[in-house]
Design a protein around this motif. Structure first.
Motif, mmCIF file in Angstrom:
data_model
loop_
_atom_site.group_PDB
_atom_site.id
_atom_site.type_symbol
_atom_site.label_atom_id
_atom_site.label_comp_id
_atom_site.label_asym_id
_atom_site.label_seq_id
_atom_site.Cartn_x
_atom_site.Cartn_y
_atom_site.Cartn_z
ATOM 1 N N CYS A 9 0.997 -1.118 0.147
ATOM 2 C CA CYS A 9 -0.023 0.043 0.055
ATOM 3 C C CYS A 9 0.833 1.160 -0.107
ATOM 4 O O CYS A 9 0.457 2.175 -0.495
ATOM 5 C CB CYS A 9 -0.935 0.052 1.124
ATOM 6 S SG CYS A 9 -2.249 -1.308 0.859
ATOM 7 N N ARG A 10 1.867 1.364 0.562
ATOM 8 C CA ARG A 10 3.031 2.396 0.660
ATOM 9 C C ARG A 10 3.536 2.806 -0.688
ATOM 10 O O ARG A 10 3.865 3.669 -0.944
ATOM 11 C CB ARG A 10 3.973 2.143 1.674
ATOM 12 C CG ARG A 10 4.936 3.193 2.160
ATOM 13 C CD ARG A 10 5.751 3.106 3.282
ATOM 14 N NE ARG A 10 6.707 2.266 2.922
ATOM 15 C CZ ARG A 10 6.796 0.775 3.748
ATOM 16 N NH1 ARG A 10 5.912 0.806 4.861
ATOM 17 N NH2 ARG A 10 7.743 0.123 3.335
ATOM 18 N N GLU A 11 4.142 1.530 -1.259
ATOM 19 C CA GLU A 11 4.814 1.813 -2.476
ATOM 20 C C GLU A 11 4.124 1.855 -3.829
ATOM 21 O O GLU A 11 4.813 2.170 -4.914
ATOM 22 C CB GLU A 11 5.620 0.567 -2.566
ATOM 23 C CG GLU A 11 6.747 0.227 -1.183
ATOM 24 C CD GLU A 11 7.630 1.170 -1.327
ATOM 25 O OE1 GLU A 11 8.206 1.837 -2.122
ATOM 26 O OE2 GLU A 11 8.174 1.646 -0.304
ATOM 27 N N VAL A 12 3.049 1.548 -3.571
ATOM 28 C CA VAL A 12 2.132 1.894 -4.960
ATOM 29 C C VAL A 12 1.210 3.067 -5.157
ATOM 30 O O VAL A 12 1.006 3.699 -3.905
ATOM 31 C CB VAL A 12 1.412 0.741 -5.284
ATOM 32 C CG1 VAL A 12 2.005 -0.557 -5.566
ATOM 33 C CG2 VAL A 12 0.228 0.388 -4.335
ATOM 34 N N GLY A 13 1.004 3.551 -5.996
ATOM 35 C CA GLY A 13 0.325 4.871 -6.031
ATOM 36 C C GLY A 13 -1.425 4.953 -6.270
ATOM 37 O O GLY A 13 -1.926 5.833 -6.622
#
Length: 280
Positions: free
Chosen positions: A197-201
């Motif tokens: 969740c943190r690494e994709v936009g």
């Protein structure tokens, strides 16, 4: 709601901040009606649940595009909620096939759908990232300005390739190619989910009800998840109840299973009330 209104409502659910929404997976028109009545805000089809009901294995070799879309149309027609579809691998390796599948999905009233990168081949369980991304790009182009949220799926963790770095790389590529939602079924734990969740936009879908730890809606929301589905797990739960009832009757000669069954009158009220015009 008409189709445009369903799409806008579906899109708005993904834009909510702080709390993920649950999008359960009916496998036919009847279960779609039941889940609509339960109060959910959107539904999604399940190829696994449909396959079980049709007496087939959930695999690329068992299910055709036509039957998947016929089942999806029955679900769309049974509810006023937005419906997204499990469109498997797009029903063909070539990007053009994925594009055609999206067009057909839009034509039957679906407002969303997923394309996955699994191959079903144990020697090459997921497609090369370049081809997989081209397929998402073609699907996104087919969906552009047509009221359809495309989900790009990275299947590493349920295809025998538990590679988080490659999964994130794939999801990022799918997002850049035009996917609106990203999905990597089978992530091993809440830390991996949080990392994705943190690494994709883009909004992330997580499936619950499979093997592994079951996290709550608040836990998944705190991890950054926007959407939660249940895949074929509701179908397996229903079939589990059926098997327990059958075993009780077969081995004990009793019928206490009926105590937990939905009352006939309640089921009748949930189902379509239209009468056949050719019946007197």
């Amino acid at each position: 709601m008409n189709r445009d209104q369903k799409f806008e409502a579906f899109k708005a659910l993904h834009q909510q901040q702080g709390t993920a929404f649950v999008m359960p997976n009916p496998w036919d028109a009847g279960t779609a009606r039941l889940l609509t009545h339960a109060g959910f805000q959107a539904l999604a089809t399940t190829s696994a649940g449909y396959a079980f009901a049709a007496g087939k294995r959930d695999s690329f070799a068992s299910l055709s595009r036509d039957e998947i879309l016929i089942n999806a149309k029955a679900i769309v027609d049974a509810t006023d909620l937005p419906v997204s579809a499990d469109l498997e691998d797009g029903f063909g390796r070539d990007p053009t096939r994925c594009s055609q599948t999206i067009g057909m999905a839009i034509d039957i009233g679906l407002v969303g759908g997923s394309i996955e990168d699994a191959t079903g081949d144990p020697d090459e369980p997921v497609l090369p990232i370049g081809l997989a991304t081209d397929r998402i790009r073609a699907a996104a182009e087919a969906a552009k300005d047509r009221g359809f949220l495309l989900t790009g799926r990275a299947e590493n963790f349920i295809s025998g390739r538990p590679d988080l770095a490659d999964t994130i790389k794939r999801l990022q590529a799918y997002a850049e190619a035009g996917a609106d939602v990203l999905y990597a079924p089978g992530l091993p734990d809440i830390d991996a989910i949080t990392t994705v969740c943190r690494e994709v936009g883009k909004p992330v879908n997580v499936v619950m009800g499979l093997s592994g730890q079951a996290y709550s809606v608040p836990q998944l929301s705190a991890a950054g998840v926007r959407r939660i589905s249940v895949g074929g797990s509701f179908a397996r739960a229903a079939l589990g109840a059926l098997r327990r009832a059958a075993e009780e009757v077969m081995h004990q000669g009793t019928f206490t299973y009926a105590e937990a069954a939905i009352a006939d009158g309640e089921m009748a009220a949930l189902m379509d009330q239209t009468k056949q015009s050719d019946r007197s």
